[in-house]
Design an enzyme around this catalytic site. Structure first.
Site, PDB file in Angstrom:
ATOM      1  N   LYS A 111     118.732   0.474  54.229  1.00 22.59           N
ATOM      2  CA  LYS A 111     118.619   0.498  55.725  1.00 22.59           C
ATOM      3  C   LYS A 111     117.591  -0.375  56.027  1.00 22.59           C
ATOM      4  CE  LYS A 111     117.546   3.073  60.006  1.00 22.59           C
ATOM      5  NZ  LYS A 111     116.236   2.503  60.354  1.00 22.59           N
ATOM      6  N   LYS A 134     111.095  -3.026  58.640  1.00 22.13           N
ATOM      7  CA  LYS A 134     109.798  -3.738  58.106  1.00 22.13           C
ATOM      8  C   LYS A 134     109.332  -3.126  57.080  1.00 22.13           C
ATOM      9  CE  LYS A 134     105.914  -6.130  59.755  1.00 22.13           C
ATOM     10  NZ  LYS A 134     105.130  -6.760  61.181  1.00 22.13           N
ATOM     11  N   CYS A 170     108.044  11.207  55.279  1.00 24.90           N
ATOM     12  CA  CYS A 170     109.076  11.009  56.167  1.00 24.90           C
ATOM     13  C   CYS A 170     110.252  10.616  55.578  1.00 24.90           C
ATOM     14  CB  CYS A 170     108.669  10.058  57.531  1.00 24.90           C
ATOM     15  SG  CYS A 170     110.024   9.586  58.499  1.00 24.90           S
ATOM     16  N   CYS A 195     104.451  10.990  62.137  1.00 23.97           N
ATOM     17  CA  CYS A 195     105.061   9.804  61.748  1.00 23.97           C
ATOM     18  C   CYS A 195     104.742   8.526  62.490  1.00 23.97           C
ATOM     19  CB  CYS A 195     106.349  10.008  61.095  1.00 23.97           C
ATOM     20  SG  CYS A 195     107.116   8.228  60.280  1.00 23.97           S
ATOM     21  N   CYS A 213     108.315   6.552  62.969  1.00 26.43           N
ATOM     22  CA  CYS A 213     109.236   7.157  63.921  1.00 26.43           C
ATOM     23  C   CYS A 213     108.661   7.394  65.142  1.00 26.43           C
ATOM     24  CB  CYS A 213     109.553   8.386  63.367  1.00 26.43           C
ATOM     25  SG  CYS A 213     110.568   8.532  61.930  1.00 26.43           S
ATOM     26  N   HIS A 237     116.813  -7.474  63.007  1.00 25.28           N
ATOM     27  CA  HIS A 237     117.460  -7.290  61.877  1.00 25.28           C
ATOM     28  C   HIS A 237     118.965  -7.104  62.071  1.00 25.28           C
ATOM     29  CE1 HIS A 237     117.121  -3.286  61.490  1.00 25.28           C
ATOM     30  NE2 HIS A 237     115.993  -3.339  61.491  1.00 25.28           N
ATOM     31  N   HIS A 286     110.586   6.759  56.638  1.00 20.97           N
ATOM     32  CA  HIS A 286     109.599   5.988  56.148  1.00 20.97           C
ATOM     33  C   HIS A 286     108.743   6.566  55.018  1.00 20.97           C
ATOM     34  CE1 HIS A 286     110.435   5.233  60.574  1.00 20.97           C
ATOM     35  NE2 HIS A 286     110.263   4.001  60.154  1.00 20.97           N
ATOM     36  N   HIS A 328     119.773  -3.957  64.030  1.00 21.28           N
ATOM     37  CA  HIS A 328     119.601  -4.068  65.612  1.00 21.28           C
ATOM     38  C   HIS A 328     120.715  -4.668  66.118  1.00 21.28           C
ATOM     39  CE1 HIS A 328     115.070  -4.471  64.387  1.00 21.28           C
ATOM     40  NE2 HIS A 328     115.348  -3.085  64.573  1.00 21.28           N
TER      41      HIS A 328
HETATM   42  N1  MSP Z   1     112.280   2.126  70.120  1.00 21.74           N
HETATM   43  C1  MSP Z   1     113.217   3.091  69.442  1.00 21.74           C
HETATM   44  C2  MSP Z   1     114.412   3.507  70.522  1.00 21.74           C
HETATM   45  C3  MSP Z   1     114.075   3.929  71.935  1.00 21.74           C
HETATM   46  S1  MSP Z   1     115.295   4.069  73.038  1.00 21.74           S
HETATM   47  C4  MSP Z   1     114.579   4.512  74.044  1.00 21.74           C
HETATM   48  C5  MSP Z   1     113.723   2.839  68.174  1.00 21.74           C
HETATM   49  N2  MSP Z   1     113.696   1.602  67.863  1.00 21.74           N
HETATM   50  S2  MSP Z   1     114.056   0.974  66.303  1.00 21.74           S
HETATM   51  O1  MSP Z   1     113.972  -0.799  66.664  1.00 21.74           O
HETATM   52  O2  MSP Z   1     113.419   1.557  65.466  1.00 21.74           O
HETATM   53  O3  MSP Z   1     115.536   1.168  66.244  1.00 21.74           O
HETATM   54  C6  MSP Z   1     116.543   1.261  67.380  1.00 21.74           C
HETATM   55  C7  MSP Z   1     117.935   1.271  67.045  1.00 21.74           C
HETATM   56  O4  MSP Z   1     118.373   0.074  66.061  1.00 21.74           O
HETATM   57  C8  MSP Z   1     118.428   2.370  65.862  1.00 21.74           C
HETATM   58  O5  MSP Z   1     118.723   3.481  66.803  1.00 21.74           O
HETATM   59  C9  MSP Z   1     119.961   1.757  65.683  1.00 21.74           C
HETATM   60  O6  MSP Z   1     120.606   1.648  66.713  1.00 21.74           O
HETATM   61  C10 MSP Z   1     119.456   0.417  65.267  1.00 21.74           C
HETATM   62  N3  MSP Z   1     119.195   0.146  63.872  1.00 21.74           N
HETATM   63  C11 MSP Z   1     118.159  -0.203  63.010  1.00 21.74           C
HETATM   64  N4  MSP Z   1     118.537   0.022  61.813  1.00 21.74           N
HETATM   65  C12 MSP Z   1     120.000   0.020  61.639  1.00 21.74           C
HETATM   66  C13 MSP Z   1     121.001  -0.205  60.621  1.00 21.74           C
HETATM   67  N5  MSP Z   1     120.477  -0.593  59.516  1.00 21.74           N
HETATM   68  N6  MSP Z   1     122.243  -0.187  61.017  1.00 21.74           N
HETATM   69  C14 MSP Z   1     122.737   0.272  62.469  1.00 21.74           C
HETATM   70  N7  MSP Z   1     121.697   0.292  63.198  1.00 21.74           N
HETATM   71  C15 MSP Z   1     120.434   0.621  62.781  1.00 21.74           C
HETATM   72  O7  MSP Z   1     114.047   3.514  67.525  1.00 21.74           O
END
Ligand code: MSP
Length: 473
Positions: free
Chosen positions: A294, A297, A145, A128, A131, A18, A148, A21
């Site tokens: 934010k 899923k 959390c 959690c 997380c 999304h 979440h 990411h």
């Molecule tokens: N898998 C772990 C990271 C392991 S790194 C060794 C994880 N994954 S995640 O898919 O949940 O999220 C990763 C990253 O996505 C967040 O740290 C952030 O950089 C980005 N984002 C997810 N949602 C976001 C927003 N709404 N806005 C900006 N970035 C955010 O955590």
């Protein structure tokens, strides 16, 4: 500095990609493209990928009626497609289920164990799954959390292996204070140091009840805690890929602010425990939210990169994502606000200037000198903005230039020079073309396709009009 290594977080695959990411990934791509121009393509290593083990993924796979690896194989292409759509030019797409990673991580963990830094114990507490981490009572908001709220933290008591994180407290404080590992933005550094000066406990680094993971090398009944092996992706990639060893240590880990503790305190201590070099910096971005949310899923409010690309186009999406608010802070947007910015800055600003100048060149039948040279006037300001991760400042340098060029057109009135066949038209147009090429140079990492179009159009001996770069919407 003759090489640059940067990483994004590796994303959990329980969710399709999304905008959140995409936000950190586009930012990383912009930095990578900038450094490729500066240092040469072969001297930049840009790593992104997916985090595929652990309880969260096992549960998502189960819900989908698939085994976890099959499930991962189905979701991973969605990330690859999204990054392709956004023109993300990564060097390698990392998957934690890569057997080469699994092997390296086991070796490293065994080494830390042999050094006496891992011991057996019992963990009891709340976990959690969203997380993938244990929560302290003080983390909870209304017993949930805060990240979440739709998931209930689970009480767990199990035999785990513990990493002696507490032994690193003093060293960690020293490294962060001295900037051996730079925590950025600066406000985040004090946040981490503050928390670190409080009590630092050892952490569980294995899971007894989670079979979807890399086995603990000395105890086949346990798997390595997903966060521990995921963090090591940044290092193992440099070891198992060809000719990448020299890229370690990383210059910057770009991450979201939600995972800063893992990437500073836990990651740095693990590296030290394994006698590996420490990354130079960790930069935490804020959250990019739309209509206050934010995306995730569990919250069911994801907006896909495709939705933005369908509306604004690829380059405008890239640009809009990173230029709306200071990199490192949170920013909330609505489609209306993004549309406003698109029309003001891209359609009426850049797009309009480009088509105005192209039309003038065409009507004046302007022939360009082949040696016309364009240079970025505010290069130092631009470079220092990028070096400090102020992407929005680097991009905004162009607005000043666009304004100047627009005013120059208004005051020189080139259409009158054309009518009068005034020879001054040549120098006026040459100045404008140089200005446009300069702007294009600045925007190249942000908008690779658009700037290529601009450069092609304005490098011809005879410059011609072309369809608008950013049609108004
Ligand atoms: N898998 C772990 C990271 C392991 S790194 C060794 C994880 N994954 S995640 O898919 O949940 O999220 C990763 C990253 O996505 C967040 O740290 C952030 O950089 C980005 N984002 C997810 N949602 C976001 C927003 N709404 N806005 C900006 N970035 C955010 O955590």
């Amino acid at each position: 500095m003759n090489k640059f290594y940067l990483t994004t977080p590796i994303f959990y695959i329980n969710d399709v990609p999304h905008i959140g990411h995409a936000y950190v990934t586009v930012a990383a791509d912009i930095l990578a493209r900038y450094y490729k121009e500066k240092l040469g393509e072969e001297n930049v290593f840009f790593l992104t990928g997916t985090d595929e083990h652990g309880a969260k993924i096992a549960e998502a796979a189960k819900d989908a009626g698939k085994n976890p690896k099959e499930f991962a194989d189905d979701i991973v292409p969605k990330f690859e497609e999204a990054w392709k759509l956004l023109n993300i030019d990564y060097s390698h797409f990392f998957r934690t289920t890569d057997p080469r990673h699994e092997k390296k991580v086991s070796e490293i963990l065994q080494k830390i164990y042999n050094k006496g830094l891992i011991y057996e114990g019992v963990y009891e507490g709340l976990y959690c799954v969203g997380c993938e981490k244990f929560l302290a009572e003080s983390d909870l908001v209304e017993e949930k959390c805060p990240l979440h709220p739709n998931l209930t933290p689970v009480h767990q008591k199990e035999k785990n292996y513990f990493f002696k994180l507490s032994e690193f407290k003093k060293d960690l404080i020293g490294w962060f204070e001295k900037g051996t590992v730079e925590i950025l933005p600066k406000s985040k550094k004090s946040e981490i140091l503050g928390k670190l000066r409080d009590e630092l406990k050892d952490i569980a680094i294995s899971r007894e009840g989670v079979s979807w993971g890399i086995p603990i090398p000395w105890d086949g009944k346990q798997t390595i805690y997903v966060w521990v092996e995921a963090l090591f992706n940044y290092y193992t990639a440099t070891q198992f890929l060809e000719n990448k060893k020299d890229f370690w240590p990383a210059d910057v880990h770009l991450i979201g602010k939600d995972i800063l503790w893992f990437h500073t305190v836990i990651w740095v201590a693990l590296l030290k425990a394994a006698d590996l070099e420490l990354p130079k910096s960790v930069f935490a971005t804020g959250f990019f939210t739309i209509n206050g949310a934010k995306m995730s899923k569990s919250a069911g409010n994801s907006i896909s990169p495709k939705e933005l690309v369908d509306k604004f186009g690829v380059d405008a999406t890239r640009f809009l994502l990173v230029s709306r608010f200071p990199f490192g802070q949170d920013g909330d947007f609505s489609f209306e606000k993004l549309t406003e910015a698109y029309n003001a800055e891209l359609a009426n600003g850049l797009g309009n200037l480009v088509s105005r100048v192209a039309k003038l060149c065409e009507s004046a039948d302007f022939t360009q000198n082949s040696d016309s040279d364009s240079h970025v006037e505010n290069k130092e300001e631009y470079d220092s903005a990028i070096n400090d991760f102020r992407l929005e400042d680097a991009a905004s340098i162009v607005w000043g230039r666009i304004g100047e060029l627009d005013r120059f057109v208004d005051s020189e009135k080139p259409w009158e020079l054309v009518k009068r066949r005034d020879p001054k038209i040549k120098s006026v147009l040459a100045h404008l073309v140089d200005g446009i090429l300069e702007i294009s140079g600045i925007l190249r990492p942000f908008m690779p396709e658009t700037t290529e179009r601009i450069e092609k159009q304005f490098s011809e001996a005879k410059i011609k009009s072309a369809p608008p770069l950013f049609p108004r919407i």
